[in-house]
Design an enzyme around this catalytic site. Structure first.
Site, PDB file in Angstrom:
ATOM      1  CB  THR A   1      -0.901   0.008   1.668  1.00  0.00           C
ATOM      2  OG1 THR A   1      -1.689  -1.230   1.188  1.00  0.00           O
ATOM      3  CG2 THR A   1      -1.784   1.285   1.356  1.00  0.00           C
TER       4      THR A   1
ATOM      5  CB  THR B   1     -12.483  -2.168   1.299  1.00  0.00           C
ATOM      6  OG1 THR B   1     -12.592  -1.869  -0.204  1.00  0.00           O
ATOM      7  CG2 THR B   1     -11.204  -0.982   1.788  1.00  0.00           C
TER       8      THR B   1
ATOM      9  CD  GLU C   1      -3.877  -9.082   4.738  1.00  0.00           C
ATOM     10  OE1 GLU C   1      -4.145 -10.153   4.229  1.00  0.00           O
ATOM     11  OE2 GLU C   1      -3.355  -9.321   5.903  1.00  0.00           O
TER      12      GLU C   1
ATOM     13  N   GLY D   1     -25.108  -2.296  27.349  1.00  0.00           N
ATOM     14  CA  GLY D   1     -25.662  -0.679  27.855  1.00  0.00           C
ATOM     15  C   GLY D   1     -24.426   0.018  27.976  1.00  0.00           C
TER      16      GLY D   1
HETATM   17  C1  FAD Z   1      -4.125  -1.188  10.477  1.00  0.00           C
HETATM   18  C2  FAD Z   1      -3.673  -1.299   9.169  1.00  0.00           C
HETATM   19  C3  FAD Z   1      -2.759  -2.411   8.734  1.00  0.00           C
HETATM   20  C4  FAD Z   1      -2.427  -2.571   7.475  1.00  0.00           C
HETATM   21  N1  FAD Z   1      -1.242  -3.217   7.213  1.00  0.00           N
HETATM   22  C5  FAD Z   1      -0.924  -3.334   5.983  1.00  0.00           C
HETATM   23  C6  FAD Z   1       0.588  -4.177   5.483  1.00  0.00           C
HETATM   24  O1  FAD Z   1       0.985  -4.557   6.406  1.00  0.00           O
HETATM   25  N2  FAD Z   1       0.871  -3.859   4.171  1.00  0.00           N
HETATM   26  C7  FAD Z   1       0.096  -3.291   3.177  1.00  0.00           C
HETATM   27  O2  FAD Z   1       0.608  -3.297   1.892  1.00  0.00           O
HETATM   28  N3  FAD Z   1      -0.874  -2.639   3.665  1.00  0.00           N
HETATM   29  C8  FAD Z   1      -1.510  -2.561   4.690  1.00  0.00           C
HETATM   30  N4  FAD Z   1      -2.703  -1.858   5.028  1.00  0.00           N
HETATM   31  C9  FAD Z   1      -3.207  -1.205   3.990  1.00  0.00           C
HETATM   32  C10 FAD Z   1      -4.801  -1.681   3.824  1.00  0.00           C
HETATM   33  O3  FAD Z   1      -4.433  -2.848   2.925  1.00  0.00           O
HETATM   34  C11 FAD Z   1      -5.575  -0.686   2.821  1.00  0.00           C
HETATM   35  O4  FAD Z   1      -5.758   0.600   3.863  1.00  0.00           O
HETATM   36  C12 FAD Z   1      -6.781  -1.071   2.096  1.00  0.00           C
HETATM   37  O5  FAD Z   1      -6.370  -1.766   1.098  1.00  0.00           O
HETATM   38  C13 FAD Z   1      -7.516   0.033   1.435  1.00  0.00           C
HETATM   39  O6  FAD Z   1      -6.645   1.023   0.984  1.00  0.00           O
HETATM   40  P1  FAD Z   1      -7.073   2.570   1.377  1.00  0.00           P
HETATM   41  O7  FAD Z   1      -6.889   2.648   3.036  1.00  0.00           O
HETATM   42  O8  FAD Z   1      -5.788   3.514   0.521  1.00  0.00           O
HETATM   43  O9  FAD Z   1      -8.493   3.053   0.954  1.00  0.00           O
HETATM   44  P2  FAD Z   1      -8.849   3.483  -0.386  1.00  0.00           P
HETATM   45  O10 FAD Z   1      -8.497   2.475  -1.504  1.00  0.00           O
HETATM   46  O11 FAD Z   1      -8.667   4.829  -0.815  1.00  0.00           O
HETATM   47  O12 FAD Z   1     -10.593   3.101  -0.369  1.00  0.00           O
HETATM   48  C14 FAD Z   1     -11.344   4.340   0.131  1.00  0.00           C
HETATM   49  C15 FAD Z   1     -12.793   3.828   0.094  1.00  0.00           C
HETATM   50  O13 FAD Z   1     -13.152   3.452  -1.428  1.00  0.00           O
HETATM   51  C16 FAD Z   1     -13.808   2.364  -1.530  1.00  0.00           C
HETATM   52  N5  FAD Z   1     -13.140   2.041  -2.996  1.00  0.00           N
HETATM   53  C17 FAD Z   1     -11.803   2.164  -3.607  1.00  0.00           C
HETATM   54  N6  FAD Z   1     -11.774   1.501  -4.675  1.00  0.00           N
HETATM   55  C18 FAD Z   1     -13.110   1.177  -5.105  1.00  0.00           C
HETATM   56  C19 FAD Z   1     -13.686   0.605  -6.163  1.00  0.00           C
HETATM   57  N7  FAD Z   1     -13.126   0.190  -7.209  1.00  0.00           N
HETATM   58  N8  FAD Z   1     -15.117   0.206  -6.220  1.00  0.00           N
HETATM   59  C20 FAD Z   1     -15.919   0.755  -4.817  1.00  0.00           C
HETATM   60  N9  FAD Z   1     -15.433   0.977  -3.713  1.00  0.00           N
HETATM   61  C21 FAD Z   1     -13.990   1.402  -3.925  1.00  0.00           C
HETATM   62  C22 FAD Z   1     -13.022   1.469  -0.615  1.00  0.00           C
HETATM   63  O14 FAD Z   1     -13.505   0.217  -0.341  1.00  0.00           O
HETATM   64  C23 FAD Z   1     -13.042   2.454   0.534  1.00  0.00           C
HETATM   65  O15 FAD Z   1     -14.469   2.305   1.306  1.00  0.00           O
HETATM   66  C24 FAD Z   1      -2.980  -1.816   6.504  1.00  0.00           C
HETATM   67  C25 FAD Z   1      -4.215  -0.708   6.816  1.00  0.00           C
HETATM   68  C26 FAD Z   1      -4.346  -0.578   8.081  1.00  0.00           C
HETATM   69  C27 FAD Z   1      -5.440   0.464   8.442  1.00  0.00           C
END
Ligand code: FAD
Length: 391
Positions: free
Chosen positions: A138, A377, A375, A351
């Site tokens: 990411t 959404t 991993e 509650g």
């Molecule tokens: C605590 C934590 C640990 C993590 N650990 C790791 C790790 O070890 N390694 C790593 O690589 N990553 C890691 N991540 C990253 C994680 O995998 C991402 O946060 C996740 O994949 C979502 O990406 P984003 O946060 O950029 O959200 P975005 O991609 O910006 O999404 C924002 C919103 O838009 C929606 N959306 C986006 N695209 C579409 C689409 N095409 N259709 C419909 N809806 C869409 C999403 O579902 C979401 O609701 C971690 C995240 C957290 C919070």
């Protein structure tokens, strides 16, 4: 099958826990009671990543659970792996998340795509937890759309020079070994990304900001910064250009892990709410005697059971090297949404007390939310499921 809070039942699938699962469940429960439960809230409030705990989990064989014995691991299958994960998450989701990121992301990537030299060098140290593993896909600008990454690796003689920043990386600071995926060709080309192993201490490689999170607070999440970071071609995992395709495979297993963590959190919240509903009296009787509360418990139990069925089916197919793209997405989607729903209902059953830190359900509620995001959404899981369905 780990039907830990429900009666075993007959079906064409074998729902009984195998001997290894029973042994692992008991071992994790005994360990968690002594080493995790007493510290859960302290770690959560201060955002402490308890690195020494992971060394102990390594001694128990839980940090190389899928790694073959010849590389120092426990040599178990996904079935035992998710049994362990759900047991850990039932006590603390953060510890479950870190165990999962170490086992199925970093270690899992090297296990699936590393050459023999790389496996010999890294797997024994990861399996013993001498080294903690991290995995960087990411970036700030590319989460769901990870294939659009901006981090680059450019060939320079026998080396590669990596530049860019990864975001939200579990163990970004404490990980001694990181698998990082970087662009090695044109943007938009899914076959133009490559996976590299980068060791902590490599010049030009550092951790950035540590996130202050809603939940999973004892699991460390940071940026990873690459500034002219030079790694040898020996550190390339598999073929140049295959890094993103490899990552999608790694994430298939990762989704099963997050489903298992979701189940553990949901189970923990359900067990706490059930016990409380029998003790708490209002209007002269235990609140479990009100149908509104009893029906909540019925729905919670049913959804947890369904999550377990999907997740253990995904694990079983993975063990048998069957396609799991869709089933792992289904398990992750359903179990993670269940986890949030169940822990929300658990807070409601408690509650006002559920809204305080004197009881465990507020933490289950906060931790559960990560499961619908990390991993992939829930929305992305639906994309995966619908694409497969419409083929
Ligand atoms: C605590 C934590 C640990 C993590 N650990 C790791 C790790 O070890 N390694 C790593 O690589 N990553 C890691 N991540 C990253 C994680 O995998 C991402 O946060 C996740 O994949 C979502 O990406 P984003 O946060 O950029 O959200 P975005 O991609 O910006 O999404 C924002 C919103 O838009 C929606 N959306 C986006 N695209 C579409 C689409 N095409 N259709 C419909 N809806 C869409 C999403 O579902 C979401 O609701 C971690 C995240 C957290 C919070």
């Amino acid at each position: 099958m780990a039907l830990l809070i429900f009666e075993p039942k007959q079906s064409k699938m074998d729902f009984q826990q195998n001997e290894n699962q029973r042994m692992i469940s008991q071992m994790v429960r005994d360990f968690a009671k002594k080493e995790i439960t007493p510290h859960v809230m302290e770690w959560d409030e201060a955002q402490i990543f308890p690195i020494k705990l992971f060394k102990k989990l390594g001694d128990l064989g839980l940090m190389g659970i899928l790694v073959p014995e010849k590389f120092g691991g426990s040599g178990f299958t996904y079935t035992e792996y998710i049994t362990a994960l759900s047991e850990i998450a039932q006590v603390c989701g953060s510890i479950g998340l870190s165990v999962a990121a170490h086992n199925s992301l970093c270690t899992g990537h090297i296990l699936q795509f590393g050459n023999d030299e790389q496996k010999k060098k890294y797997l024994p140290n990861l399996a013993s937890a001498k080294w903690i593993g991290a995995w960087g896909l990411t970036e700030h600008g590319t989460g769901s759309d990870a294939g659009g990454m901006m981090t680059t690796a450019i060939k320079d003689g026998n080396d590669w020079i990596i530049n860019g920043t990864k975001n939200f990386i579990t163990h970004g600071k404490s990980g001694q070994v990181t698998v990082v995926i970087a662009r090695t060709g044109e943007k938009g080309d899914k076959r133009a990304m490559t996976a590299f192993i980068v060791e902590n201490g490599t010049k030009g490689f550092s951790a950035g900001k540590k996130e202050n999170k809603l939940g999973m607070r004892a699991s460390e999440t940071t940026e990873l910064i690459f500034e002219d970071c030079r790694v040898s071609a020996d550190n390339v995992l598999g073929e140049v250009g295959d890094g993103f395709i490899q990552s999608l495979k790694v994430l298939e297993g990762g989704r099963i892990s997050i489903a298992a963590i979701s189940i553990g959190i949901a189970r923990g919240a359900y067990i706490a709410a059930k016990a409380y509903s029998k003790e708490r009296e209002q209007f002269g009787k235990p609140i479990s005697h009100f149908q509104a509360i009893a029906f909540k418990l019925a729905d919670m139990a049913t959804r947890i059971e369904a999550s377990e069925l999907l997740t253990f089916e995904a694990a079983d197919l993975k063990n048998r090297h069957q396609p799991v793209n869709q089933i792992s997405a289904m398990a992750k989607l359903y179990a993670s949404e269940t986890s949030v729903w169940v822990s929300n209902e658990a807070v409601q059953i408690f509650g006002g007390y559920g809204y305080t830190k004197d009881y465990p359900v507020e933490k289950f509620y906060r931790d559960s939310k990560l499961c619908t995001i990390g991993e992939g959404t829930s929305e992305i899981q639906k994309l995966v499921i619908s694409r497969e369905s419409l083929k």
